[in-house]
Design a protein around this motif. Structure first.
Motif, short mmCIF file in Angstrom:
data_model
loop_
_atom_site.label_atom_id
_atom_site.label_comp_id
_atom_site.label_asym_id
_atom_site.label_seq_id
_atom_site.Cartn_x
_atom_site.Cartn_y
_atom_site.Cartn_z
N GLY A 179 0.79 -1.23 0.00
CA GLY A 179 0.00 0.00 0.00
C GLY A 179 0.82 1.27 0.00
O GLY A 179 0.27 2.37 -0.08
N ILE A 180 2.15 1.15 0.08
CA ILE A 180 2.99 2.35 0.18
C ILE A 180 4.25 2.27 -0.71
O ILE A 180 4.86 3.28 -1.04
N SER A 248 -6.36 4.91 -5.33
CA SER A 248 -6.67 3.58 -4.80
C SER A 248 -8.14 3.31 -4.99
O SER A 248 -8.97 4.21 -4.83
N ASP A 292 0.61 7.64 -1.31
CA ASP A 292 0.22 6.24 -1.48
C ASP A 292 -0.49 5.72 -0.23
O ASP A 292 -1.56 5.10 -0.31
N ALA A 293 0.11 5.98 0.93
CA ALA A 293 -0.53 5.53 2.18
C ALA A 293 -1.89 6.20 2.35
O ALA A 293 -2.87 5.54 2.73
N SER A 295 -3.93 7.39 0.02
CA SER A 295 -4.96 6.96 -0.92
C SER A 295 -5.57 5.65 -0.44
O SER A 295 -6.80 5.47 -0.45
N THR A 296 -4.74 4.74 0.02
CA THR A 296 -5.26 3.48 0.56
C THR A 296 -6.12 3.76 1.79
O THR A 296 -7.24 3.25 1.91
MG MG Z 1 -1.56 3.06 -1.44
#
Ligand code: MG
Ligand code: AMP
Length: 353
Positions: A179-180, A248, A292-293, A295-296
Motif C-alpha cells: 500500500g505504500i 486507490s 500512497d498511504a 490513498s489506501t
Molecule cells: Mg496506497
C-alpha cells in the motif's frame, strides 16, 4: 463456483506529449534544442511502469531509475525470497530482524501513517491479504473464523522498531508494503532523476504518478483520473507541477465469487474488503509515499472520515468518487481539476475547508 480476476493496471492514464514504448531514446527535442528525451516501460512490483524523462542525461537517468526500482523491489517485496521484508516476516514472534536504515525508516513511516489514519492504513494487515489470496493469486473467501483470528494479528503498534532492528511481536504476524511501496519508489526515482539534472519527467508506477517540473513546453502535466466504474471513461483531469497523483480503489484488483466482488483493499478492523461508500480515492500531494498511504487509507475510511483527515492536514488534496455517483474535489485542487464524470453519470461537488 466461478472465480475471475480482474486487474486494471492502467488506473490513471497520462495526457502528455510522450508516447510510452518499451525502451525509446531520442536526441534533440521538438524545439531543436540539445535536450534529449527517453521513455521506457518496465514490469516491476507487479505492475506496468512507464518512465519519461527530458534532459541531456535522460537516457542515463532512466537506466539508473530502472535499477533503483529493481533494487527497491528486491529490498521491500513480500514475495521476493530473501528481501528484508521476508526476513522480518519469517522472524515474527521469535527474533528481531536487522535491516537497512532505509527499510527501517519506511516501516517507521508506515507506522506513523497508521496512527495518523486511525489504523485505516496498516502494513500489518498482511496475513489477511494473504488469506484472501491477493499475494498468491489463488483467490478465496476465508472463513469467518479465519478472518476473526487474523484480524487479531493486525496492529501496527505491535511492530517494534529499535534502530534498524524490527520485531513483530506475535508469531503469525507479517507486514506488506503493497500500500505504500510504489509511492515510495516514485519518490526515490525522482531523486535519482534529479541527480542526473532532469527537470522534466513523468513517472507512472501503476496507480502512482509523479511529475518532475512541467512538460518541456512549460505547460503543466495533465493527469487523467479513470472512472472507477468504466475503464474507458474518466472522472476528471488534474494539472500538476512537481506533484504526485495517487489513486486507490476496489476496481484495481478484485475477484468474483458467487456473484460477489471482493477487492484487495482491506479494512484492518474487519478483515474484509473495505466498504466505505467510496469507489476510488485519489490523493494529490508532494510526497509519493505519503500520497500512497493516504490513498489506501482514505479509501478505507470513507468520505466523512477522509474529509475530516483532510481538514486537519495541510499536506494533501484529494478527489473522491462515491458509490452514489458523486465526484468530490477538495478546494485546494479544485482550480486545477477538470470534472469529466458527467459522461459516466456523476455529479460534481467541491469540498470546502
Ligand atoms: Mg496506497
Ligand atoms: P494501494 O493500491 O496502494 O491502495 O494498496 C493496496 C495494497 O496494499 C493491497 O494489494 C495490499 O497488499 C495492501 N493493503 C490492503 N489493505 C491495506 C490497508 N488497509 N493498509 C495497508 N495496506 C493494505
Amino acid at each position: 463456483m466461478k472465480r475471475q480476476l480482474y486487474l486494471f493496471t492502467l488506473v490513471i492514464i497520462l495526457v502528455s506529449s510522450v508516447g510510452c514504448t518499451s525502451l525509446n531514446f531520442s536526441s534533440g527535442s521538438a524545439s531543436g534544442s540539445s535536450a534529449s528525451s527517453a521513455t521506457s516501460e518496465i514490469f516491476a512490483m507487479d505492475t506496468i511502469m512507464d518512465l519519461s524523462a527530458y534532459g541531456a542525461k535522460a537516457e542515463d537517468a532512466l537506466r539508473a531509475s530502472e535499477k533503483e526500482i529493481m533494487r527497491l523491489e528486491k529490498l521491500l517485496s513480500v514475495t521476493v525470497e530473501g528481501s528484508e521484508i521476508s526476513a522480518i516476516n519469517q522472524s515474527a514472534g521469535n527474533l528481531e530482524a536487522d535491516v537497512s536504515e532505509e527499510t527501517a525508516s519506511l516501516i517507521s513511516f508506515s507506522k506513523q501513517m497508521s496512527e495518523r489514519t486511525g489504523g485505516a492504513f496498516d502494513i500489518s494487515v498482511a496475513p489477511l491479504v494473504n488469506a484472501w489470496g491477493f499475494v498468491s493469486g489463488y483467490f478465496t473467501v476465508p472463513s469467518k473464523q479465519t478472518i476473526d483470528e487474523l484480524v487479531q494479528l493486525a496492529g501496527s503498534d505491535r511492530i517494534n522498531i529499535s534502530g534498524t532492528k524490527i520485531f513483530l511481536e506475535q508469531s503469525g504476524m507479517s507486514i506488506d508494503l503493497g500500500g505504500i511501496g510504489k509511492g515510495y519508489a516514485s519518490q526515490r526515482v525522482i531523486d535519482v532523476m534529479k541527480g542526473y539534472g532532469i527537470n522534466s519527467a513523468l513517472i507512472s508506477l501503476g496507480g502512482n504518478i509523479a511529475a518532475i517540473g512541467n512538460k518541456t513546453d512549460g505547460s503543466q502535466w495533465r493527469i487523467l483520473i479513470q472512472d472507477p466504474r468504466d475503464p474507458e471513461l474518466y472522472a476528471g483531469k488534474v494539472s500538476i507541477t512537481d506533484k504526485s497523483v495517487i489513486s486507490s480503489g476496489g476496481y484495481e484488483r478484485y475477484f468474483e465469487e458467487n456473484g460477489v466482488k471482493y477487492h484487495h483493499i482491506l479494512d484492518p478492523k474487519t478483515g474484509y474488503p473495505a466498504h466505505s461508500g467510496l469507489l476510488m480515492s485519489t490523493i494529490i500531494c508532494s510526497d509519493g509515499a505519503t500520497g500512497d498511504a493516504l490513498s489506501t487509507a482514505t479509501f478505507v475510511m470513507g468520505e466523512e472520515k477522509a474529509i475530516q483527515l483532510w481538514r486537519s492536514s495541510d499536506d494533501f488534496e484529494m478527489v473522491l468518487v462515491t458509490e452514489d455517483a458523486r465526484v468530490l474535489a477538495t478546494v485546494g485542487v479544485a482550480d486545477s481539476f477538470e470534472f469529466m464524470g458527467d459522461t459516466g453519470g456523476y455529479t460534481y461537488e467541491t469540498i470546502e475547508r
